[in-house]
Design an enzyme around this catalytic site. Structure first.
Site, PDB file in Angstrom:
ATOM      1  CD  GLU A   1      22.536 -11.378 -37.399  1.00  0.00           C
ATOM      2  OE1 GLU A   1      22.352 -11.492 -38.562  1.00  0.00           O
ATOM      3  OE2 GLU A   1      22.415 -12.313 -36.397  1.00  0.00           O
TER       4      GLU A   1
ATOM      5  CG  ASP B   1      21.799 -15.556 -34.329  1.00  0.00           C
ATOM      6  OD1 ASP B   1      22.122 -15.106 -35.905  1.00  0.00           O
ATOM      7  OD2 ASP B   1      20.446 -15.891 -34.737  1.00  0.00           O
TER       8      ASP B   1
END
Length: 580
Positions: free
Chosen positions: A284, A247
């Site tokens: 990401e 993330d």
């Protein structure tokens, strides 16, 4: 007897509590405390720091049966001291070029558990999915949440089924030849249940939008880096996950010579060799920086692949017409064509949203398109909207089909968000269940204030603490087989099958991709070898200057000798005739 170890350089005294019995621990020079104590396999335990009588959970806890504020429970991975795993024949596979399905365990089914999700795996196989990507399953405060405010990264959220439930889920996926990716959040810790600063210098002075940053480059950061890397490897080694989605890696502030992502990539390659199966890392990032996915021998970090929001923005704005916020630089078919051909739209160019230059060019001759993920929607792109409304709630079936064709027909690794394949009517809104009244109030107020700046009335913004907000996000599986939902589902299934079976669609090199378009007539054609994906993005019928054998369509195209007439918001996938 089991050994208990904890890194706690901050307190002067650490004691172990096992089922209420307190035991002394010995400190090593490196800040690790350890002791060996007879303890049942399911013992509840925790640590006492200095003279505080509060028993704190283990920072590396495997299980938190009573939540993140309570004692930890011993747990050993199956195959070590318990029953053997059932997926020993799983050879694994690379994520590059695959079709990934992102899902949230809590809202994927009515029950919201790993076991309930297992019952839907045959459906995913029939759809043609290669990998399931789980939104975070680490422990977080409360029972409901997206999972990104985790505080005990090593443990599995108990309401989903805990670590044993995750083992059963991954084994069931592998039995069906489905890979499993787990979303791991290493850029911050949640606001409730974070006791790590009591043990040691886990946090840094660098902050990010979600809280204090993680100390990965400051004093005493070596053990914090080990904490991150050991956690990542544990998901793949002990739970048999096939990789991780990392993330918001742009929030990992690392000024050292070897970035923590490069260190993690090296460790993952080593573990892959030890296990004898492929392991993947997907980052990401919003920086459009190809160094993440460049090989270390060429100066990169060696991450397997990365999310690519530019492709999403280019497709979404061209189809929907939305231009607000970070969509401002997108919307034209020229932008769509450029982005599809080059991977990034912003590759060192000026971003009006950021008010500065953004990105770096992708070397399309060296980096295959399969290192980038393309998607029509994600939990972020849906859930970060004020109402959490999906594209299916404001676009036609034809527009949804066009978005799918441009994504799944592209050379990029593709990803779906749960329910998009049938145009699910349920939203995906932001929800949480903070147990602390003050934190709950500030979260609700902050959400309303954020969207008030964009013109939304406070009463229109869903209350993230309201259990009904969570409930309305659960998929309605009954609609998947009815009416226009079923029609869209069939189209997705046929499109994914085409992607798997056509050699031209497996070509990963962007230099071989051609995109033609007409801004006024609102058509675009993406050429993949002999296949042509012709789309009419306009509200009126149009003629596209391509012809060939019909392979797949939305609506009924009229194919002539040199052109094809497409209805409004429709598409046709054609195979060019072989030269005579």
């Amino acid at each position: 007897m089991p050994e208990f170890r904890v890194w706690a350089p901050k307190p002067a005294l650490v004691r172990l509590d096992v089922n209420g019995a307190v035991h002394a621990m010995t400190r090593s020079a490196d800040g690790w405390w350890h002791t060996t104590v007879a303890a049942p396999a399911d013992a509840r335990y925790g640590y006492l720091l200095d003279d505080d009588p509060t028993v704190l959970p283990d920072p590396r806890s495997a299980r938190q049966p009573d939540g993140v504020h309570a004692r930890s429970q011993r747990w050993e991975p199956p195959g070590q001291f318990g029953a053997a795993r059932t997926d020993t024949g799983w050879p694994g596979r690379s994520v590059e070029g695959a079709v990934i399905y992102e899902l949230h365990i809590g809202t994927f089914t009515t029950a919201g558990t790993f076991d309930a999700a297992i019952e839907k795996l045959d459906y995913l196989v029939d759809l043609g999915i290669d990998f399931v990507e789980l939104m975070p399953v680490n422990s977080f405060a409360g029972t409901r949440g997206w999972g990104y405010d985790g505080v005990l990264w090593y443990s599995v959220h108990e309401p989903y089924g805990g670590p044993d439930g995750l083992v059963r889920f991954i084994d069931a996926c592998h039995a069906r030849r489905l890979g499993v990716l787990i979303d791991a959040v290493f850029n911050h810790l949640g606001p409730s249940g974070n006791y790590l600063p009591r043990f040691g210098p886990y946090l840094s002075s660098a902050s990010n939008p979600w809280g204090d940053g993680i100390n990965i480059a400051g004093a005493d950061s070596d053990e914090v880096r080990h904490y991150i890397i050991d956690c990542a490897l544990r998901w793949m080694r002990d739970f048999h996950a096939d990789g991780l989605r990392l993330d918001a890696v742009h929030a990992l502030v690392d000024t050292t010579a070897v970035h923590v992502l490069e260190e993690l990539a090296n460790a993952t390659r080593w573990l892959s060799g030890q296990l004898g199966r492929p392991l993947s890392l997907i980052a990401e990032t919003d920086r459009n920086d190809p160094r993440l996915i460049t090989r270390p021998s060429h100066g990169g970090y060696g991450i397997t692949a990365q999310w690519n929001d530019d492709i999403h923005h280019a497709i979404h704005t061209a189809v929907s017409g939305e231009r607000q916020g970070y969509y401002a630089d997108f919307g034209s078919l020229a932008t769509l064509a450029y982005t599809l051909r080059n991977g990034y739209f912003h590759a060192g160019t000026y971003s009006s949203f950021r008010r500065r230059r953004h990105g770096r060019a992708l070397d399309t001759s060296a980096i295959p398109a399969t290192r980038l993920l393309a998607y029509t929607c994600t939990h972020d792109q849906v859930g970060n909207r004020a109402l959490g409304d999906r594209p299916s709630q404001y676009l036609t079936g034809g527009q949804l089909a066009i978005k799918a064709a441009l994504t799944l027909g592209s050379p990029y690794t593709a990803m779906l968000f749960m329910g998009e394949e049938w145009g699910a009517s349920s939203p995906f809104q932001f929800f949480c269940s903070h147990p602390e009244p003050e934190l709950a109030h500030s979260t609700v107020a902050g959400r309303k204030e954020e969207f008030a700046e964009h013109g939304w009335a406070a009463d229109d913004i869903p209350d993230p603490q309201d259990p009904q907000t969570f409930q309305r996000c659960k998929l309605n599986w009954a609609e998947a087989g009815s009416g226009e939902h079923a029609r869209l589902h069939r189209f997705y299934r046929d499109l994914i099958a085409l992607r798997h079976n056509e050699a031209d669609l497996a070509d990963p090199w962007l230099d071989h991709l051609m995109v033609d378009y007409d801004e006024q007539q609102r058509w675009v054609v993406m050429r993949r070898g002999q296949l042509m994906i012709a789309c009419n993005l306009g509200a009126e019928p149009t003629c596209v200057p391509v012809s060939g054998e019909l392979v797949l369509a939305w609506e009924s195209p009229i194919i002539g000798d040199n052109s094809t007439e497409l209805a409004a918001y429709s598409l046709a996938i054609l195979r060019a005739a072989e030269p005579a």
